[in-house]
Design a protein around this motif. Structure first.
Motif, PDB file in Angstrom:
ATOM      1  N   UNK A  98      -0.445   3.507   0.090  1.00  0.00           N
ATOM      2  CA  UNK A  98      -2.339   3.956   1.032  1.00  0.00           C
ATOM      3  C   UNK A  98      -2.547   4.897   0.808  1.00  0.00           C
ATOM      4  N   UNK A  99      -1.520   6.070   1.346  1.00  0.00           N
ATOM      5  CA  UNK A  99      -2.298   7.443   0.855  1.00  0.00           C
ATOM      6  C   UNK A  99      -2.930   8.067  -0.030  1.00  0.00           C
ATOM      7  N   UNK A 100      -3.033   7.404  -1.164  1.00  0.00           N
ATOM      8  CA  UNK A 100      -3.657   7.005  -2.772  1.00  0.00           C
ATOM      9  C   UNK A 100      -4.727   6.508  -2.358  1.00  0.00           C
ATOM     10  N   UNK A 148      -2.562  11.324   7.579  1.00  0.00           N
ATOM     11  CA  UNK A 148      -2.353  11.488   5.856  1.00  0.00           C
ATOM     12  C   UNK A 148      -3.169  11.648   5.147  1.00  0.00           C
ATOM     13  N   UNK A 149      -3.450  10.032   5.173  1.00  0.00           N
ATOM     14  CA  UNK A 149      -5.126  10.001   4.099  1.00  0.00           C
ATOM     15  C   UNK A 149      -5.863  10.154   3.767  1.00  0.00           C
ATOM     16  N   UNK A 150      -6.332  10.311   5.461  1.00  0.00           N
ATOM     17  CA  UNK A 150      -7.950  10.888   5.736  1.00  0.00           C
ATOM     18  C   UNK A 150      -7.039  12.733   5.190  1.00  0.00           C
ATOM     19  N   UNK A 151      -6.260  13.405   5.557  1.00  0.00           N
ATOM     20  CA  UNK A 151      -6.850  14.309   5.155  1.00  0.00           C
ATOM     21  C   UNK A 151      -6.104  14.528   3.868  1.00  0.00           C
ATOM     22  N   UNK A 152      -5.579  13.808   3.396  1.00  0.00           N
ATOM     23  CA  UNK A 152      -5.659  13.712   1.797  1.00  0.00           C
ATOM     24  C   UNK A 152      -7.024  14.115   0.662  1.00  0.00           C
TER      25      UNK A 152
END
Lengths: 253, 275, 275
Positions: A98-100, A148-152
């Motif tokens: 999901x983060x990816x 985390x997904x948005x920050x990445x």
């Protein structure tokens, strides 16, 4: 850095596209400085979610414009990233997957996006949960994944649409504190939608109070409480109570 | 929701033109009608150019329909098919529901019967047609048998899983109020599994229709299926489409009828789902 | 004093008892007994009947051995399975493809929906004579018939699966700058996959029926043709062999798709269980 100018948005009836159903936003203008933390606060139906979705570029305004660093924006872009109320995780992907997701869309090679994702998962305290599926972890943890997904994507502006609305009270406080800590380490601008007065005062530099029918800005309240706010008990500060009372009054009137 | 005065004011200020730009998605009904109309038109125009041995066209089919109806042949065969269908399907529903209730409620019955039920359910029933024709001859009996077998399993399987899903807590409520086995069956299990049974009936209605047509086509003696074979071997494509269209309409009517019936018998299910 | 364990409490209260034996402890024994009784009765009764009409288990067994030894059964089964594979493959490709299209685009749906509905309402088996007229009796016509039988469950499930994909997930895709293509393959398709798999599971049984129907009527090659052939020769035992093979095929195919379904939609299963 972000300017909202005379924004208006009308929703029409689903089954009769010529009939206006709701004036969601009417003549809304404000601007946000770089690295500022701004809360949009108001009752349901005041257009705060519509507003943040227009800023995200997910829906189009009928009148007015939005400028980021002087350039008008009408579609989602790399400079802004959204954290969703219901987390918006893809249930068939693991936490890491999901983060990816966002990096994958950007075409970043596999190894590199793995590494970036792991770093951000660590930042939100989810080290060791990479291979869990969303339904296997708690709501609070799911929203950490969303953050985390948005920050990445390292956005200039982080848009958060009632991100902690779907988690329990205790987790909520914890997430607020962690969000402040993460924000203090970056130079990200945050626009945060909420309907909780406490949350808005605790988090932000400025609260934009909105009212409904038509959805518009009632007033702006500066929050000049000292930072960092997670040390000591800022909520016991008399200025906190004062601001809270003032905003409550504003919402009522 | 009506707009309040402030909103009206805002609307006037904004002067949003009421007319949205033309979008196909706003005119879906028209798109549908146009799509069907164009196809029929194209069929009529191009169908006339094709060898009539291979493809007919709408106006020829309409003419053939009139012709068959005045001759009375079509009605006679359709009636014969429908009678067989009704008898076979009624038997399937009665036995299917009874066996399903029995197997759902009593484990002994389940274990004794389920090897056959599962095996026969997985076997395509149409494969039994040659055997049934051998056993029962070309008359109505073999067709009744195939309709029965086609309709039986959907009803049986659905009833069975319906009874199984009736939550133990509902049965407990019955026991707590002193209901005996009979009452529990009639007042709790049957009504609670009714939606499942109805879903099974809906499936059975369609399957049985396929069963009877296949059997009639295979035996090629009487019924609508036999007409299909007769007209196609006579290369009368215009007449061939008459039973086809009749069967399509019949299929739609039957499934709608069952749906209506379903809503009447189990109206609480709908609202429960919506909640 | 330490808190006693559950075991200790059970011992102390003297509750450690042998559970009374129940016939339900071994359901498979009941099943085996049921099947054995049935086979024995059939054997005894069948031997006394006219061999042209009814056969008996040992005769079926020897017929099977004979058909396997001559290679006929395997040869015909290979032909059948090849047709089934191609027909079913085409159904999946077109069903999923069109389903994604009609699920995503309301205009495409309005254009295609009336025709697809009309075709769906028609009992597909009624179209076989026409198809045979058009395409002859070979491989192509069988593939088309199998396709017509299996296509609709896949199409309908894919469409409703795509429509069920929550708008908020699609919005996540937009927010992260995904193109239409990426949204289709990274969001919509995986989200609809459980529905698609359920459609494929429903379709496999219907594909098998289509195969039998096609082979019964073309009656040249395949297992269904064997059925017609031995029916005409009154060789009941051999007919039963073929029917049993169909049964095994049905069970095998349904099991296989079920296994595939649980595998590919694992996140969905557990997600449901958690709610």
């Amino acid at each position: 850095m972000l300017e909202v100018r005379q924004l208006s948005k009308v929703f029409f009836e689903q089954n009769d596209p010529s009939k206006p159903g709701l004036v969601a936003l009417y003549d809304v203008s404000f601007s946000v400085r770089k690295n500022e933390f701004v809360c949009l606060l108001g009752p349901s139906g005041c257009g705060k979610t519509t507003l943040i979705r227009v800023i995200a570029g997910l829906i189009q305004a009928d009148r007015g414009e939005i400028r980021v660093d002087g350039k008008p924006v009408t579609a989602p872009g790399r400079d802004r990233c959204m954290v969703f109320q219901q987390f918006g995780l893809l249930p068939w992907r693991t936490v890491l997957g999901n983060v990816e997701f966002g990096l994958e869309i950007d075409g970043i090679p596999r190894e590199q996006r793995r590494e970036i994702s792991r770093r951000y998962l660590e930042l939100v305290g989810l080290h060791g949960f990479e291979n869990y599926y969303p339904h296997q972890i708690s709501g609070g943890m799911q929203q950490r994944v969303g953050i985390a997904r948005a920050l990445s994507k390292e956005p200039d502006i982080l848009l958060m649409d009632e991100p902690f609305g779907a988690v329990d009270a205790q987790t909520r406080e914890q997430l607020q504190e962690e969000l402040l800590k993460i924000w203090s380490k970056t130079d990200t601008t945050v626009i945060f939608v909420t309907h909780s007065i406490d949350e808005s005062v605790y988090l932000s530099d400025r609260v934009i109070v909105m009212q409904s029918r038509p959805g518009r800005i009632k007033e702006e309240v500066r929050v000049e409480l000292p930072r960092p706010r997670w040390e000591g008990d800022v909520k016991a500060d008399p200025r906190f109570a004062e601001l809270r009372a003032r905003i409550r009054e504003s919402l009522r009137g | 929701m009506a707009l309040n005065a402030l909103e009206q004011q805002a609307l006037t200020d904004l002067d949003l033109s009421r007319a949205r730009p033309f979008r196909l998605a706003d005119r879906l009904g028209a798109v549908r009608v146009l799509s069907v109309g164009l196809l029929i038109l194209a069929w009529e125009i191009f169908g006339r150019d094709v060898n009539p041995l291979f493809l007919s066209y709408p106006s020829a089919i309409a003419r053939a329909t009139m012709q068959l109806l005045t001759a009375g042949e079509f009605q006679r065969q359709a009636l014969g098919s429908l009678q067989v269908y009704a008898i076979g399907l009624s038997a399937a529903l009665l036995l299917g529901i009874a066996l399903g209730l029995l197997m759902g409620r009593y484990r002994l019955a389940e274990y004794i019967l389920d090897p056959y039920v599962y095996a026969l359910d997985a076997t395509p029933r149409v494969a039994l047609i040659p055997l049934l024709l051998l056993w029962f001859g070309l008359g109505p009996m073999s067709k009744i048998a195939i309709v029965f077998l086609s309709g039986l399993f959907p009803v049986l399987m659905n009833t069975f899983s319906g009874v199984r899903t009736v939550s133990a807590s509902l049965v407990e409520v019955g026991r707590a109020y002193g209901a005996g086995e009979r009452n529990i069956f009639a007042k709790i299990i049957l009504p609670a599994s009714l939606p499942f049974i109805m879903a099974g009936i809906r499936l059975a209605v369609g399957r049985a229709l396929i069963g009877i047509i296949t059997a009639e086509m295979f035996a090629a003696v009487t019924g609508l299926g036999a007409l299909l074979i007769r007209y196609s071997s006579a290369l009368a494509t215009d007449k061939f489409f008459v039973p086809v269209i009749f069967l399509a309409v019949l299929g739609v009517i039957l499934s709608h009828a069952v749906e209506l019936w379903e809503k009447r018998l189990a109206p609480w299910k709908e609202t429960e789902r919506a909640l | 004093m330490a808190t006693p364990t559950d075991e200790q409490i059970i011992d102390e209260l003297g509750l450690r008892r042998e559970r009374a034996r129940s016939i339900y402890d071994h359901p498979n024994l009941i099943r085996a007994a049921s099947v054995l009784c049935f086979l024995a009765l059939w054997e005894v009764y069948g031997r006394r009947s006219d061999p042209l009409l009814l056969t008996y288990p040992t005769a079926v067994f020897w017929a099977a051995i004979q058909l396997i030894r001559t290679g006929e059964l395997l040869r015909q089964a290979a032909v059948s399975l090849a047709t089934l594979g191609v027909g079913f493959g085409v159904s999946i490709a077109l069903g999923v493809g069109l389903g994604l299209l009609t699920g995503r685009s309301r205009v495409a749906e309005a254009v295609l929906d009336p025709h697809l509905n009309a075709l769906y309402a028609t009992p597909q088996v009624a179209l076989t004579p026409l198809l045979m007229m058009w395409l002859g009796l070979g491989f192509a016509v069988k593939v088309v018939i199998i396709f017509l039988f299996a296509f609709f469950p896949i199409l309908i499930n894919t469409t409703s699966g795509v429509k069920n994909v929550s708008a908020s997930l699609v919005e996540v895709g937009h927010a992260y700058l995904a193109s239409e293509r990426q949204i289709l393959f990274k969001v919509v398709f995986p989200a609809a996959l459980p529905f698609i798999m359920a459609g494929i599971r429903l379709a496999v049984g219907r594909a098998l029926v289509g195969m039998v129907v096609a082979e019964l009527f073309t009656a040249i090659t395949g297992l269904g043709a064997m059925l017609t052939l031995y029916g005409n020769l009154f060789e009941t035992a051999k007919m039963f062999v073929v029917i049993v093979v169909f049964g095994l095929l049905g069970v095998g195919l349904i099991r296989a798709t079920q296994a595939l379904e649980t595998r590919m939609a694992r996140w969905k299963e557990t997600e449901r269980a958690n709610r």
